[in-house]
Design a protein around this motif. Structure first.
Motif, PDB file in Angstrom:
ATOM      1  N   ARG A  13      -5.999 -56.633   6.956  1.00 27.57           N
ATOM      2  CA  ARG A  13      -5.192 -55.785   7.842  1.00 27.57           C
ATOM      3  C   ARG A  13      -4.527 -56.613   8.938  1.00 27.57           C
ATOM      4  O   ARG A  13      -3.377 -56.350   9.312  1.00 27.57           O
ATOM      5  N   GLU A  14      -5.243 -57.609   9.453  1.00 28.49           N
ATOM      6  CA  GLU A  14      -4.642 -58.495  10.443  1.00 28.49           C
ATOM      7  C   GLU A  14      -3.451 -59.248   9.836  1.00 28.49           C
ATOM      8  O   GLU A  14      -2.409 -59.411  10.474  1.00 28.49           O
ATOM      9  N   GLU A  15      -3.626 -59.685   8.611  1.00 26.22           N
ATOM     10  CA  GLU A  15      -2.560 -60.395   7.913  1.00 26.22           C
ATOM     11  C   GLU A  15      -1.349 -59.484   7.713  1.00 26.22           C
ATOM     12  O   GLU A  15      -0.199 -59.893   7.950  1.00 26.22           O
ATOM     13  N   GLU A  16      -1.589 -58.252   7.291  1.00 24.13           N
ATOM     14  CA  GLU A  16      -0.497 -57.299   7.094  1.00 24.13           C
ATOM     15  C   GLU A  16       0.258 -57.041   8.389  1.00 24.13           C
ATOM     16  O   GLU A  16       1.494 -56.969   8.401  1.00 24.13           O
ATOM     17  N   HIS A  17      -0.477 -56.883   9.476  1.00 26.56           N
ATOM     18  CA  HIS A  17       0.160 -56.630  10.764  1.00 26.56           C
ATOM     19  C   HIS A  17       1.063 -57.804  11.153  1.00 26.56           C
ATOM     20  O   HIS A  17       2.186 -57.603  11.643  1.00 26.56           O
ATOM     21  N   ALA A  18       0.583 -59.008  10.908  1.00 26.99           N
ATOM     22  CA  ALA A  18       1.387 -60.197  11.210  1.00 26.99           C
ATOM     23  C   ALA A  18       2.644 -60.240  10.353  1.00 26.99           C
ATOM     24  O   ALA A  18       3.728 -60.635  10.823  1.00 26.99           O
ATOM     25  N   TRP A  19       2.535 -59.823   9.088  1.00 23.52           N
ATOM     26  CA  TRP A  19       3.710 -59.795   8.212  1.00 23.52           C
ATOM     27  C   TRP A  19       4.771 -58.838   8.750  1.00 23.52           C
ATOM     28  O   TRP A  19       5.967 -59.156   8.756  1.00 23.52           O
TER      29      TRP A  19
END
Length: 355
Positions: free
Chosen positions: A236-242
């Motif tokens: 989820r952190e990765e998705e938010h950064a994307w």
């Protein structure tokens, strides 16, 4: 003069252990009012009779092509079929879902009439909680063709907010657009979002079609949605950064976009915490407290929780312990959410749909 025998649409279905649902999925395509398509069934190393069902369906319908392969996941299964697809447009479907009979005709009609690279529609989510019983929610799409790339980008946050830009199965893609940019499904869990972020990053010709054509089935006992995932928070952190990177790339920043990104983060943070209190989580109670404390204490979590404007009283209430930084209350609240999710799927689906 040679006749162009390429179909208008190439449909791709990754198939893995869906023997109970596969025939219904394919029959919903065979019953379409639009028949100019080829259908790839990619048997991804199924351990049940799905592969045999694929072969039987192909014998009955010469539009169906079967690819048998060792298990490698839905992303690589789709990519393998994309490499041999010939259609002007691509459509992706899941083997345990089904679609309404005018879906392909309406999607293709809007795409061809307006020379679109991407068409997005509304859909249904059918959450089964008992044999033959389900709760149905729907996602609405605006009925419009965007006049420019900039107009689409400025409105994309509303489409994300309505959950219209995440999955591949409520969309029609121009194959040439994907081929020119080398866009494929990445080898990662939850590959749908990064694939679609690659699609929308530079897309210029986009249309949305009002109507609900696709039935996404949720709450199969073996579904990924019911499992504990130790890496959910990191994903989820990765998705938010994307998503943040996408908007930086577009050079777009507004109060509405910032609020959407914050609210999206906050809602998924609740899901990450529930993942920790999931009955299948193997962490000790102390480890759960430490993990929750870590998630709600980061600067960007605090910022998102302050900036988010929840759409319902229920979600405002749910977010309060997180905003206060109260680990014990957050743990208790999330444990109750997990209990509802495990013991009353119908109620959980209704609460989630109206959050």
């Amino acid at each position: 003069m040679p006749v162009n025998t390429c179909p208008a649409i190439s449909i791709i279905i990754p198939v893995y252990n869906v023997e109970k649902w596969l025939r219904r999925a394919v029959e919903s395509l065979q019953q379409q009012t639009f028949g100019d398509y080829e259908l790839f069934l990619v048997d991804d190393g199924s351990r049940d009779s799905s592969g045999d069902i694929c072969d039987g369906l192909a014998e009955e319908d010469d539009r169906i092509k079967v690819i048998h392969r060792a298990n490698g996941g839905a992303a690589s299964a789709r990519n393998e079929a994309m490499a041999v697809a010939r259609g002007t447009y691509l459509y992706f479907m899941d083997g345990d879902d089904w679609c309404e009979p005018t879906m392909l005709e309406d999607l293709h009609g809007l795409a061809s009439e307006n020379d679109l690279d991407l068409v997005v529609t509304g859909f249904y989510i059918d959450t089964y909680y008992d044999e033959g019983k389900y709760y149905r929610e729907w996602r609405d799409a605006p009925d419009r063709v965007f006049s420019s790339q900039q107009e689409f980008r400025e409105q994309a946050h509303a489409l994300f907010d309505a959950q219209l830009l995440y999955a591949p199965w409520n969309k029609l893609y121009r194959r040439a657009y994907l081929e020119e940019r080398g866009i494929r499904f990445p080898a990662t869990f939850w590959d749908d979002l990064p694939f679609n972020l690659d699609v929308v990053r530079d897309v210029e010709r986009v249309g949305c079609l009002d109507g609900h054509y696709y039935h996404f089935l949720r709450a199969r006992a073996e579904s990924e949605n019911t499992k504990y995932r130790s890496d959910m928070y990191d994903k989820r952190e990765e998705e938010h950064a994307w998503l943040q990177e996408l908007y930086r790339n577009w050079d777009l920043d507004s109060p509405a976009i910032r609020e959407f990104l914050s609210r999206r983060y906050a809602e998924r943070l609740v899901g990450c915490i529930e993942n920790v209190t999931n009955r299948n989580c193997t962490l000790s109670r102390e480890e759960k407290r430490e993990e929750i404390a870590r998630m709600i204490s980061t600067p960007h979590a605090k910022s998102a929780l302050e900036e988010a404007s929840p759409r319902s009283f229920m979600m405002r209430f749910v977010l309060l312990p997180l905003k206060w930084g109260n680990v014990r209350l957050t743990l208790w609240e999330s444990s109750f959410i997990s209990w509802v999710k495990s013991n009353n799927t119908n109620l959980f689906a209704r609460l989630k749909a109206n959050r």
